[in-house]
Scaffold this motif. Structure first.
Motif, PDB file in Angstrom:
ATOM      1  N   UNK A  25      58.482   9.033 -38.887  1.00 52.95           N
ATOM      2  CA  UNK A  25      59.054   8.180 -40.676  1.00 52.95           C
ATOM      3  C   UNK A  25      57.275   7.210 -40.293  1.00 52.95           C
ATOM      4  N   UNK A  26      56.472   7.674 -39.223  1.00 52.36           N
ATOM      5  CA  UNK A  26      55.464   6.214 -39.299  1.00 52.36           C
ATOM      6  C   UNK A  26      54.105   7.597 -39.825  1.00 52.36           C
ATOM      7  N   UNK A  27      54.461   7.551 -40.998  1.00 49.42           N
ATOM      8  CA  UNK A  27      53.642   8.406 -42.260  1.00 49.42           C
ATOM      9  C   UNK A  27      51.803   8.370 -41.869  1.00 49.42           C
ATOM     10  N   UNK A  28      51.656   7.323 -41.580  1.00 49.31           N
ATOM     11  CA  UNK A  28      49.694   7.637 -41.346  1.00 49.31           C
ATOM     12  C   UNK A  28      49.951   7.010 -40.069  1.00 49.31           C
ATOM     13  N   UNK A  29      50.400   7.180 -39.531  1.00 48.48           N
ATOM     14  CA  UNK A  29      50.281   7.056 -37.841  1.00 48.48           C
ATOM     15  C   UNK A  29      48.762   8.333 -37.690  1.00 48.48           C
ATOM     16  N   UNK A  30      47.643   7.777 -36.616  1.00 51.58           N
ATOM     17  CA  UNK A  30      46.377   8.534 -36.887  1.00 51.58           C
ATOM     18  C   UNK A  30      46.449   9.030 -35.078  1.00 51.58           C
ATOM     19  N   UNK A  31      47.128   7.740 -34.256  1.00 53.93           N
ATOM     20  CA  UNK A  31      46.821   7.627 -33.012  1.00 53.93           C
ATOM     21  C   UNK A  31      48.073   7.075 -32.707  1.00 53.93           C
ATOM     22  N   UNK A  32      48.779   7.901 -31.512  1.00 51.75           N
ATOM     23  CA  UNK A  32      49.928   8.241 -30.435  1.00 51.75           C
ATOM     24  C   UNK A  32      49.775   8.283 -29.432  1.00 51.75           C
ATOM     25  N   UNK A  33      49.541   7.865 -28.035  1.00 50.75           N
ATOM     26  CA  UNK A  33      49.465   7.277 -26.774  1.00 50.75           C
ATOM     27  C   UNK A  33      51.241   6.982 -26.290  1.00 50.75           C
ATOM     28  N   UNK A  34      51.416   7.829 -25.588  1.00 48.40           N
ATOM     29  CA  UNK A  34      52.908   7.696 -24.408  1.00 48.40           C
ATOM     30  C   UNK A  34      52.569   7.884 -23.617  1.00 48.40           C
ATOM     31  N   UNK A  35      51.443   8.004 -23.277  1.00 49.59           N
ATOM     32  CA  UNK A  35      51.102   8.845 -21.868  1.00 49.59           C
ATOM     33  C   UNK A  35      51.979   7.392 -20.663  1.00 49.59           C
ATOM     34  N   UNK A  36      52.244   8.363 -19.763  1.00 46.61           N
ATOM     35  CA  UNK A  36      53.058   7.506 -18.589  1.00 46.61           C
ATOM     36  C   UNK A  36      53.579   6.881 -18.435  1.00 46.61           C
ATOM     37  N   UNK A  37      54.094   7.056 -18.533  1.00 45.14           N
ATOM     38  CA  UNK A  37      56.218   6.734 -19.181  1.00 45.14           C
ATOM     39  C   UNK A  37      57.219   7.479 -18.261  1.00 45.14           C
ATOM     40  N   UNK A  38      58.033   7.671 -18.964  1.00 47.92           N
ATOM     41  CA  UNK A  38      59.217   8.468 -17.978  1.00 47.92           C
ATOM     42  C   UNK A  38      60.738   9.169 -19.173  1.00 47.92           C
ATOM     43  N   UNK A  39      59.315   9.373 -20.384  1.00 50.88           N
ATOM     44  CA  UNK A  39      60.730  10.431 -21.251  1.00 50.88           C
ATOM     45  C   UNK A  39      60.707  11.186 -20.939  1.00 50.88           C
ATOM     46  N   UNK A  40      61.773  12.065 -21.580  1.00 53.33           N
ATOM     47  CA  UNK A  40      61.755  13.389 -21.176  1.00 53.33           C
ATOM     48  C   UNK A  40      62.888  13.925 -22.454  1.00 53.33           C
ATOM     49  N   UNK A  41      62.875  15.885 -22.053  1.00 50.12           N
ATOM     50  CA  UNK A  41      63.015  15.676 -23.428  1.00 50.12           C
ATOM     51  C   UNK A  41      62.337  16.714 -23.860  1.00 50.12           C
ATOM     52  N   UNK A  42      62.163  17.684 -25.416  1.00 52.22           N
ATOM     53  CA  UNK A  42      61.683  17.780 -26.218  1.00 52.22           C
ATOM     54  C   UNK A  42      60.771  16.767 -27.204  1.00 52.22           C
ATOM     55  N   UNK A  43      59.663  17.429 -27.537  1.00 55.85           N
ATOM     56  CA  UNK A  43      59.017  16.923 -28.269  1.00 55.85           C
ATOM     57  C   UNK A  43      59.844  16.982 -29.709  1.00 55.85           C
ATOM     58  N   UNK A  44      59.771  15.288 -30.339  1.00 57.69           N
ATOM     59  CA  UNK A  44      61.277  15.944 -31.645  1.00 57.69           C
ATOM     60  C   UNK A  44      59.818  16.016 -32.572  1.00 57.69           C
ATOM     61  N   UNK A  45      60.447  16.996 -33.517  1.00 62.92           N
ATOM     62  CA  UNK A  45      60.186  18.140 -34.615  1.00 62.92           C
ATOM     63  C   UNK A  45      59.195  17.351 -35.929  1.00 62.92           C
ATOM     64  N   UNK A  46      59.659  15.741 -35.696  1.00 66.91           N
ATOM     65  CA  UNK A  46      59.436  15.112 -36.715  1.00 66.91           C
ATOM     66  C   UNK A  46      58.512  14.097 -36.017  1.00 66.91           C
ATOM     67  N   UNK A  47      57.654  13.823 -34.788  1.00 66.96           N
ATOM     68  CA  UNK A  47      56.314  13.927 -34.558  1.00 66.96           C
ATOM     69  C   UNK A  47      55.741  14.649 -35.008  1.00 66.96           C
ATOM     70  N   UNK A  48      56.233  16.183 -34.833  1.00 64.70           N
ATOM     71  CA  UNK A  48      54.486  17.146 -35.452  1.00 64.70           C
ATOM     72  C   UNK A  48      54.292  17.277 -36.446  1.00 64.70           C
ATOM     73  N   UNK A  49      55.242  16.588 -37.701  1.00 64.83           N
ATOM     74  CA  UNK A  49      55.318  16.597 -38.883  1.00 64.83           C
ATOM     75  C   UNK A  49      54.093  15.330 -39.732  1.00 64.83           C
ATOM     76  N   UNK A  50      53.738  14.978 -38.879  1.00 64.28           N
ATOM     77  CA  UNK A  50      53.194  13.695 -39.475  1.00 64.28           C
ATOM     78  C   UNK A  50      51.417  13.685 -39.631  1.00 64.28           C
ATOM     79  N   UNK A  51      50.752  13.972 -40.655  1.00 63.12           N
ATOM     80  CA  UNK A  51      50.489  14.797 -41.043  1.00 63.12           C
ATOM     81  C   UNK A  51      48.482  14.121 -40.869  1.00 63.12           C
TER      82      UNK A  51
END
Length: 91
Positions: free
Chosen positions: A27-53
């Motif tokens: 939903x963060x359609x203006x997002x340019x930078x996403x840093x979520x490295x070095x956590x313990x996130x699991x599962x797939x990358x959500x397709x909604x995240x991949x749709x941020x233009x």
């Protein structure tokens, strides 16, 4: 997190977050930078995240993400200049 609609950068690395990546990030359609490295996130990358233009940097390394690396990364994220997905469990 989905209410931060004017956010252009989200730095949440090195926090030991657990669970799946929230699809609300999409939903963060203006997002340019996403840093979520070095956590313990699991599962797939959500397709909604991949749709941020507007995304230019996507750092998800050093998590427990799994599944296939989605092909949408190349077609939907046309402004992406930096991506790091290493040290996960992708197939």
């Amino acid at each position: 997190i989905g209410l931060l609609t004017d956010t252009t950068a989200l730095y949440l690395n090195n926090n030991k977050f657990r669970g799946t990546m929230p699809s609300e990030i999409g939903l963060l359609t203006k997002l340019q930078v996403l840093w979520l490295q070095t956590n313990r996130l699991k599962g797939a990358i959500p397709t909604e995240v991949l749709a941020i233009p507007t995304m230019t940097e996507l750092f998800l390394y050093d998590n427990i993400l799994s599944g296939s690396i989605p092909t949408e990364i190349g077609s939907l994220m046309t402004k992406l200049t930096n991506i790091d997905l290493r040290s996960n469990e992708f197939t």
